[in-house]
Design an enzyme around this catalytic site. Sequence first.
Site, PDB file in Angstrom:
ATOM      1  N   SER A 191       0.836  -1.207   0.000  1.00  0.00           N
ATOM      2  CA  SER A 191       0.000   0.000   0.000  1.00  0.00           C
ATOM      3  C   SER A 191       0.873   1.260   0.000  1.00  0.00           C
ATOM      4  O   SER A 191       1.999   1.247   0.511  1.00  0.00           O
ATOM      5  CB  SER A 191      -0.898   0.011   1.236  1.00  0.00           C
ATOM      6  OG  SER A 191      -1.658  -1.178   1.285  1.00  0.00           O
TER       7      SER A 191
HETATM    8  N1  SAM Z   1      -0.998  -3.527   3.318  1.00  0.00           N
HETATM    9  C1  SAM Z   1      -0.209  -4.499   2.625  1.00  0.00           C
HETATM   10  C2  SAM Z   1       1.251  -4.084   2.617  1.00  0.00           C
HETATM   11  O1  SAM Z   1       1.588  -3.164   3.332  1.00  0.00           O
HETATM   12  O2  SAM Z   1       2.041  -4.691   1.904  1.00  0.00           O
HETATM   13  C3  SAM Z   1      -0.704  -4.660   1.217  1.00  0.00           C
HETATM   14  C4  SAM Z   1      -1.999  -5.355   1.152  1.00  0.00           C
HETATM   15  S1  SAM Z   1      -2.511  -5.654  -0.507  1.00  0.00           S
HETATM   16  C5  SAM Z   1      -3.094  -4.087  -0.996  1.00  0.00           C
HETATM   17  C6  SAM Z   1      -3.982  -6.600  -0.196  1.00  0.00           C
HETATM   18  C7  SAM Z   1      -3.702  -8.033   0.200  1.00  0.00           C
HETATM   19  O3  SAM Z   1      -4.934  -8.661   0.534  1.00  0.00           O
HETATM   20  C8  SAM Z   1      -3.053  -8.869  -0.870  1.00  0.00           C
HETATM   21  O4  SAM Z   1      -1.844  -9.397  -0.421  1.00  0.00           O
HETATM   22  C9  SAM Z   1      -4.082  -9.967  -1.137  1.00  0.00           C
HETATM   23  O5  SAM Z   1      -3.509 -11.222  -1.479  1.00  0.00           O
HETATM   24  C10 SAM Z   1      -4.778 -10.021   0.193  1.00  0.00           C
HETATM   25  N2  SAM Z   1      -6.095 -10.684   0.197  1.00  0.00           N
HETATM   26  C11 SAM Z   1      -7.082 -10.623  -0.730  1.00  0.00           C
HETATM   27  N3  SAM Z   1      -8.113 -11.407  -0.359  1.00  0.00           N
HETATM   28  C12 SAM Z   1      -7.770 -11.969   0.835  1.00  0.00           C
HETATM   29  C13 SAM Z   1      -8.400 -12.879   1.721  1.00  0.00           C
HETATM   30  N4  SAM Z   1      -9.611 -13.397   1.489  1.00  0.00           N
HETATM   31  N5  SAM Z   1      -7.742 -13.236   2.851  1.00  0.00           N
HETATM   32  C14 SAM Z   1      -6.507 -12.744   3.116  1.00  0.00           C
HETATM   33  N6  SAM Z   1      -5.854 -11.892   2.305  1.00  0.00           N
HETATM   34  C15 SAM Z   1      -6.475 -11.510   1.174  1.00  0.00           C
END
Ligand code: SAM
Length: 219
Positions: free
Chosen positions: A65
């Site tokens: 993010s």
């Molecule tokens: N905030 C994080 C960072 O600082 O690196 C980035 C997060 S990224 C925008 C969103 C994440 O949510 C991704 O890694 C994605 O794989 C995960 N995600 C999506 N659906 C999910 C689920 N059902 N359970 C867990 N993680 C999930």
Amino acid sequence: MRSLGSDEAKRARLVNDLKEEGIIRSRKVKDAMLAVNRELFMDIPLKTCAYLDRPLPIGSGQTISAPHMVAIMAEELLCKEGNRVLEIGSGSGYHAAVVSHLVGPEGHVYSIERVHELAMCAERNIDEAGIGNITIIEGDGSLGYPEKAPYDRIYYTCAAPEIPDRVMDQLADGGILLGVVGPSGGVQRLIRYTKEGERVKEERLTRCVFVPLIGELGY
Ligand code: SAM
């Protein structure tokens, strides 16, 4: 003497910019953003971009993010020392690292990630950063993580169609859930839910764009 191009200097400049823009409002969030080396959470070719205020690729089609979004969410989550937190979507582990500073050594961040490679990577990054109060769990966070509930704080780092009762039920009384709610691939809304007994107060915050929550109760 440190060169002005050092990661520390770039981080200080970015944090100062976020403060001047009114995004960082509290001393606690400023200190947490200064304490976490974003470059540690990125692949080698992108480390030089670590202090650009934008999301960047981390593999598996996902992104770390943007610092301003992490700072906005850190302010709106209103964490207290000792809080137990659930993060849905670990990605690189960077956001969890910032929140781990807000809750202090007595607090704990449980962070759930559905992509195996990213869960492994987040765990490695957190170890390398020497942070001891984060647990990464591999699994479907669309269901929350009832095993360690109740949580004082829950936040999504991906966009959900809605916040299901099954996740809201994992929030402690008086707790805060920051949800990213809206269409997959469109503009979503950051919403703060505060549990007050049987009632849940809802505050609509900023617009945002996140990758979708994929899973049983996601997209
Ligand atoms: N905030 C994080 C960072 O600082 O690196 C980035 C997060 S990224 C925008 C969103 C994440 O949510 C991704 O890694 C994605 O794989 C995960 N995600 C999506 N659906 C999910 C689920 N059902 N359970 C867990 N993680 C999930």
